[in-house]
Design a protein around this motif. Structure first.
Motif, PDB file in Angstrom:
ATOM      1  N   THR A 189       0.871  -1.176   0.000  1.00 31.41           N
ATOM      2  CA  THR A 189       0.000   0.000   0.000  1.00 31.41           C
ATOM      3  C   THR A 189       0.905   1.222   0.000  1.00 31.41           C
ATOM      4  OG1 THR A 189      -1.748  -1.166   1.159  1.00 31.41           O
ATOM      5  CG2 THR A 189      -1.798   1.241   1.268  1.00 31.41           C
ATOM      6  N   ARG A 190       0.719   2.081  -0.996  1.00 27.76           N
ATOM      7  CA  ARG A 190       1.653   3.198  -1.206  1.00 27.76           C
ATOM      8  C   ARG A 190       0.913   4.370  -1.845  1.00 27.76           C
ATOM      9  NH1 ARG A 190       6.043   1.589  -5.184  1.00 27.76           N
ATOM     10  NH2 ARG A 190       6.104   3.831  -5.459  1.00 27.76           N
ATOM     11  N   PRO A 191       1.449   5.578  -1.730  1.00 27.85           N
ATOM     12  CA  PRO A 191       0.816   6.714  -2.407  1.00 27.85           C
ATOM     13  C   PRO A 191       0.900   6.523  -3.926  1.00 27.85           C
ATOM     14  CG  PRO A 191       2.474   7.452  -0.813  1.00 27.85           C
ATOM     15  CD  PRO A 191       2.651   5.983  -0.985  1.00 27.85           C
ATOM     16  N   PHE A 212      -3.883   8.786  -8.283  1.00 30.63           N
ATOM     17  CA  PHE A 212      -4.966   9.110  -7.344  1.00 30.63           C
ATOM     18  C   PHE A 212      -4.630  10.348  -6.522  1.00 30.63           C
ATOM     19  CE2 PHE A 212      -5.751   4.243  -7.100  1.00 30.63           C
ATOM     20  CZ  PHE A 212      -6.417   4.282  -8.323  1.00 30.63           C
ATOM     21  N   GLY A 213      -3.740  11.206  -7.044  1.00 28.59           N
ATOM     22  CA  GLY A 213      -3.368  12.421  -6.326  1.00 28.59           C
ATOM     23  C   GLY A 213      -2.599  12.145  -5.044  1.00 28.59           C
ATOM     24  N   PHE A 264       3.750  -0.427  -8.397  1.00 35.38           N
ATOM     25  CA  PHE A 264       4.672   0.692  -8.624  1.00 35.38           C
ATOM     26  C   PHE A 264       3.833   1.953  -8.691  1.00 35.38           C
ATOM     27  CE2 PHE A 264       3.579  -1.358 -12.633  1.00 35.38           C
ATOM     28  CZ  PHE A 264       3.158  -0.316 -13.440  1.00 35.38           C
ATOM     29  N   ASP A 265       4.465   3.106  -8.683  1.00 42.99           N
ATOM     30  CA  ASP A 265       3.711   4.354  -8.774  1.00 42.99           C
ATOM     31  C   ASP A 265       3.383   4.635 -10.237  1.00 42.99           C
ATOM     32  OD1 ASP A 265       2.467   6.702  -7.927  1.00 42.99           O
ATOM     33  OD2 ASP A 265       4.261   7.877  -8.352  1.00 42.99           O
ATOM     34  N   ALA A 266       2.149   5.014 -10.493  1.00 42.15           N
ATOM     35  CA  ALA A 266       1.736   5.327 -11.860  1.00 42.15           C
ATOM     36  C   ALA A 266       1.140   6.723 -11.897  1.00 42.15           C
ATOM     37  CB  ALA A 266       0.706   4.304 -12.339  1.00 42.15           C
ATOM     38  N   GLN A 267       1.642   7.525 -12.842  1.00 38.48           N
ATOM     39  CA  GLN A 267       1.063   8.857 -13.028  1.00 38.48           C
ATOM     40  C   GLN A 267      -0.058   8.792 -14.048  1.00 38.48           C
ATOM     41  OE1 GLN A 267       3.954  11.957 -13.725  1.00 38.48           O
ATOM     42  NE2 GLN A 267       5.433  11.004 -12.354  1.00 38.48           N
ATOM     43  N   ASP A 268       0.011   7.771 -14.889  1.00 35.77           N
ATOM     44  CA  ASP A 268      -0.943   7.649 -15.981  1.00 35.77           C
ATOM     45  C   ASP A 268      -0.894   6.179 -16.391  1.00 35.77           C
ATOM     46  OD1 ASP A 268      -2.516   8.105 -18.176  1.00 35.77           O
ATOM     47  OD2 ASP A 268      -0.858   8.712 -19.462  1.00 35.77           O
ATOM     48  N   ILE A 269      -1.993   5.666 -16.920  1.00 31.43           N
ATOM     49  CA  ILE A 269      -1.993   4.257 -17.315  1.00 31.43           C
ATOM     50  C   ILE A 269      -1.795   4.173 -18.823  1.00 31.43           C
ATOM     51  CG2 ILE A 269      -3.434   2.202 -17.457  1.00 31.43           C
ATOM     52  CD1 ILE A 269      -4.354   2.683 -14.712  1.00 31.43           C
ATOM     53  N   SER A 270      -0.545   4.178 -19.239  1.00 32.69           N
ATOM     54  CA  SER A 270      -0.225   3.994 -20.650  1.00 32.69           C
ATOM     55  C   SER A 270       1.259   3.724 -20.778  1.00 32.69           C
ATOM     56  CB  SER A 270      -0.569   5.258 -21.454  1.00 32.69           C
ATOM     57  OG  SER A 270       0.459   6.208 -21.336  1.00 32.69           O
ATOM     58  N   GLU A 271       1.668   3.297 -21.959  1.00 31.36           N
ATOM     59  CA  GLU A 271       3.094   2.996 -22.148  1.00 31.36           C
ATOM     60  C   GLU A 271       3.912   4.283 -22.301  1.00 31.36           C
ATOM     61  OE1 GLU A 271       1.476   3.897 -25.873  1.00 31.36           O
ATOM     62  OE2 GLU A 271       0.760   2.388 -24.477  1.00 31.36           O
ATOM     63  N   ASP A 272       3.252   5.438 -22.339  1.00 24.55           N
ATOM     64  CA  ASP A 272       3.985   6.709 -22.478  1.00 24.55           C
ATOM     65  C   ASP A 272       4.248   7.410 -21.145  1.00 24.55           C
ATOM     66  OD1 ASP A 272       4.017   6.515 -25.273  1.00 24.55           O
ATOM     67  OD2 ASP A 272       1.973   7.316 -25.383  1.00 24.55           O
ATOM     68  N   ALA A 273       3.683   6.885 -20.056  1.00 26.13           N
ATOM     69  CA  ALA A 273       3.824   7.537 -18.755  1.00 26.13           C
ATOM     70  C   ALA A 273       5.260   7.410 -18.243  1.00 26.13           C
ATOM     71  CB  ALA A 273       2.867   6.903 -17.761  1.00 26.13           C
ATOM     72  N   PRO A 274       5.693   8.311 -17.348  1.00 19.77           N
ATOM     73  CA  PRO A 274       7.022   8.164 -16.736  1.00 19.77           C
ATOM     74  C   PRO A 274       7.091   6.842 -15.975  1.00 19.77           C
ATOM     75  CG  PRO A 274       6.013  10.280 -16.146  1.00 19.77           C
ATOM     76  CD  PRO A 274       4.963   9.476 -16.823  1.00 19.77           C
ATOM     77  N   ASP A 275       8.238   6.200 -15.983  1.00 21.06           N
ATOM     78  CA  ASP A 275       8.373   4.885 -15.358  1.00 21.06           C
ATOM     79  C   ASP A 275       8.973   4.969 -13.962  1.00 21.06           C
ATOM     80  OD1 ASP A 275       7.473   3.096 -17.513  1.00 21.06           O
ATOM     81  OD2 ASP A 275       9.156   3.950 -18.621  1.00 21.06           O
ATOM     82  N   ASP A 276       8.331   4.319 -13.005  1.00 21.30           N
ATOM     83  CA  ASP A 276       8.845   4.228 -11.637  1.00 21.30           C
ATOM     84  C   ASP A 276       9.750   2.993 -11.569  1.00 21.30           C
ATOM     85  OD1 ASP A 276       9.281   4.039  -8.900  1.00 21.30           O
ATOM     86  OD2 ASP A 276       7.259   3.282  -8.464  1.00 21.30           O
TER      87      ASP A 276
END
Length: 253
Positions: free
Chosen positions: A69-71, A75-76, A84-96
């Motif tokens: 469970t992590r920020p 979800f802001g 992992f942390d996701a800023q966006d759900i796509s292959e173009d998002a920054p990778d954690d």
């Protein structure tokens, strides 16, 4: 279990997230394969263990861990179970990469204690599928993103309704190494995606399959399901069972 060390690295500022509970579905027949199955964002291992237990694959042991469970940026910053942390759900998002490495190391750790003659696999749904595909790239490179050695030999990878992390750099990283290309070509991957998916758009799944294929993952099957949303259906799980039985050469019980 904390993974502050399992992914390696000496970065003192690492954040150690605790993985949740792991659920295990024991084989009903002779044990021939072990597959770690990874749930989607906000879910837990028990949700999938019940479904996997009902599949007609008596020779497979399923391991269903629960993500930390992590920020989550998507979800802001609100906490959720996430690999992992996701800023966006796509292959173009920054990778954690740190989060991906830690989860891939957790999967490898779960598989590392299996008997030597057992075939090993990783699969997942949505963010779990993304983590499974990241594990596939660690396997072919023989190392994590942080350069620590990846020591598990995967025989199959399944991704439902997911996407490929680190897709932008994959092809460049593979160029110039025959060994990496050979490993990629020999790793069986099954990807399934619904055309009506409103969470991970179909185009992301389809593009991820195309990127993997053009990078050299030539033993890849992509199945699309007309109208299917962000969930699984018996028809899709039947396909997974058929494919795993063939790829892992599972015998009768």
């Amino acid at each position: 279990m904390s993974f502050s060390n399992s992914a390696g690295g000496s970065n003192a500022a690492r954040t150690a997230f605790e993985f949740g509970r792991t659920y295990v579905v024991r084989p009903k027949g002779r044990h021939q394969a072990t597959i770690v199955w990874l749930h989607g964002l906000g879910d837990k291992g028990s949700s999938w263990s019940q479904l996997l237990e009902s599949l007609p694959l008596p020779n497979v042991k399923w391991i269903c861990p629960t993500a930390p469970t992590r920020p989550v940026s998507l979800f802001g910053g609100f906490p959720s179970t996430a690999w992992f942390d996701a800023q966006d759900i796509s292959e173009d998002a920054p990778d954690d990469i740190e989060g991906l490495d830690a989860s891939a190391a957790h999967v490898a750790n779960l598989l590392s204690t299996e008997p030597a003659d057992i075939k090993l696999g990783v699969g997942g749904f949505s963010m779990g599928a993304a983590t499974a595909l990241y594990s596939a790239t660690c396997h072919i490179f023989g190392q994590y993103g942080n350069r620590n050695p990846y020591q598990v030999n995967l025989s199959s990878v399944v991704g439902l309704s997911g996407w490929l992390p680190c897709s932008r750099t994959l092809k460049n990283q593979m160029e110039g190494s025959n060994e990496i290309v050979r490993r990629a070509a020999s790793l069986p991957i099954l990807l399934c995606h619904g055309s009506g998916d409103d969470v991970v758009a179909y185009k992301h799944g389809e593009k991820s399959a195309r990127i993997l294929n053009s990078a050299g993952f030539s033993n890849l099957s992509f199945r699309s399901y007309n109208g299917l949303g962000h969930y699984t259906i018996p028809e899709e799980m039947d396909e997974v069972c058929r494919w795993l039985s063939a790829q892992l050469e599972l015998q009768g019980s």
